[in-house]
Structures are given as structure tokens and as C-alpha cells.
Design an enzyme around this catalytic site. Sequence first.
Site: not given
Ligand code: PMP
Length: 289
Positions: A50, A149, A182
Site C-alpha cells: 500500500r 494514505k 468509513e
Molecule cells: N480508514 C482510514 C481513514 C484509516 O486511516 C485507516 C488506518 N488507520 C483505516 C481505514 C484502517 O486501515 P488499516 O486496517 O489498513 O489500518
Amino acid sequence: MKIYIDGAFYPESEAKVSVFDHGLLYGDGVFEGIRFYNGRVFELEAHLDRLWDSSRAICLTLPLSREEMTEAVLASVRENGLQDGYIRLVVTRGVGTLGLNPETCKRPSVIIIAASITLYPEELYLRGLDVITCGTRRIAPGAFSPQVKSLNYLNNVLAKIEAVQAGAGEGLMLNEQGYVAECTGDNIFILKRGTLFTPPISAGGLRGITREVVFKIAAELGIAVREPEMTRYDIYTADECFLTGTAAEIIPVISLDKRLIGNGKPGPQTARLIARFRELTQSSGTPIY
Ligand code: PMP
């Protein structure tokens, strides 16, 4: 604590970046939050995939090869002698001029902070989180892809402020169309009549790595998963609800906008998923030592 910056380790008080770094001036850069458990880095390959995708999307050429980055991450944990904790891997555009043009930045900077922190206290995993819907909409993919990200998290920060002001543990973010995207730092799932549902990535959420792990666990446990467009109605009327994230792991949600979800207690299927998730975190991952 020893912090990695561009190939060397510095004590916390000396771990500093330039005020001309475009990561600071413009939020121009990318990052990953990674966990390690029991001396192993959990899902390291997925996080590096990622990171590479995020960098490619913003035209940032990473200054380390995949092998070098892996070694830098492992070395950062080793240097601090830790077995369990959280790694913040940051890549900034680097030092440039005051203008926007990233071509003035000659070399991206890599920063790695390995710390022994966890996000929520254990009692919240037993009690469950209260969540509210934020007025701040998730940034539209056409403006800037939520898949990146990036170091520019103001959209999420503003939503988080709303959640904190409301006394909630997390904030739900909708997209411009009003569908569930989300939470401010986590993906969301519900269970309804034995099936797991989570919004599709096209709704504007990050493709969470914990979300993907939940897909694998669900397949293993014989729980069907679907990704339809979802509204708040689906969450209000769910049997169970939980959030997923590297820092949050899998955490139950017991209310949205003060409406109790199910019986207002963490659900039994959520508990099964958490138990299996914890087994995986303890027994898989890239060895550090
Ligand atoms: N959505 C957002 C906006 C995030 O920043 C994150 C990570 N903290 C997630 C979802 C979850 O992603 P991951 O499981 O890869 O940490």
C-alpha cells in the site's frame, strides 16, 4: 526511544525534520501505521504494497528498495528492543522551496517511529464503542483518492473533532452521495442475519488491511461477506457492528447516533472474529529478531 530518519537513528529529542520539508508545508507525503506482536510484524507485505501504491499515486519515488525498506522497518523495532507495538512509517516529499512544485524537493525523507502504544483500553473492547455520524463528508475520490494514505489527513481530523466533541469513540463518515464510506481512522462492518456487510471501496473508504484480514477470517469461519452500498439505516438496524483498523484492531460498536445496535452489547460473531484475529496477530507475521 530511537527514531529512524534517512538511514540513521536519533534520540527522540533530536529526531527533527526541516521546516522546508513539503511534508510539513503541504502534507505532501505518504504513511503507514503498522503493528507488531510477539516479535513479528503483522501484515508487513500488505503495508509495504500500500505504501508503494500511495507513493506511485502521488508521483513520489521511494528512496529505498523494497528490501531496504523492510530492513529499515525491522531495524527500527530492534533498535528499541520491542516485542509488541506500533510502527509509524512516514515518507515525506523532502526539503524543497516554499512553492508547491515538488520538483524542488530533491530527495524524499523516510521516518520510522517504533513505539509501544495501543489505541483503546481493553475495557472498550468488552463494552464497545459509541459512534456518531460526522457532518464532514469523506473527501470525494474525484478530488483526491481516499486510497492514498497521505500525510494530508485534515478531512479525517475535522471529522474526528466532531466525534470527540460529541463524546463518541469514533465518527462515521458518509460520502458526497450520503452513503457510508468509513470512520475517521477505521473501516466499518455490520452483521445482519449471519452475513457480514461492509461498504465497497468505491464508497470512498481506505482499503484497510485489517478489513482484508477480516475477509480472510470470515471465509475461514464460513461467514458470507457482501459489499453493497450502505446507508446509516443499515447500521441502525444491524444485529452487530464493529470497526477495523491497524491501531483499533477489531473493536465492537454498540451505538450509532445514540441508537443502540442490536441489544447494545458487543455481539457473539464479533467476539469470534476478535478471538481469531488475536490468534493470527500472535502467530503470524515477519520475524523481527
Ligand atoms: N480508514 C482510514 C481513514 C484509516 O486511516 C485507516 C488506518 N488507520 C483505516 C481505514 C484502517 O486501515 P488499516 O486496517 O489498513 O489500518
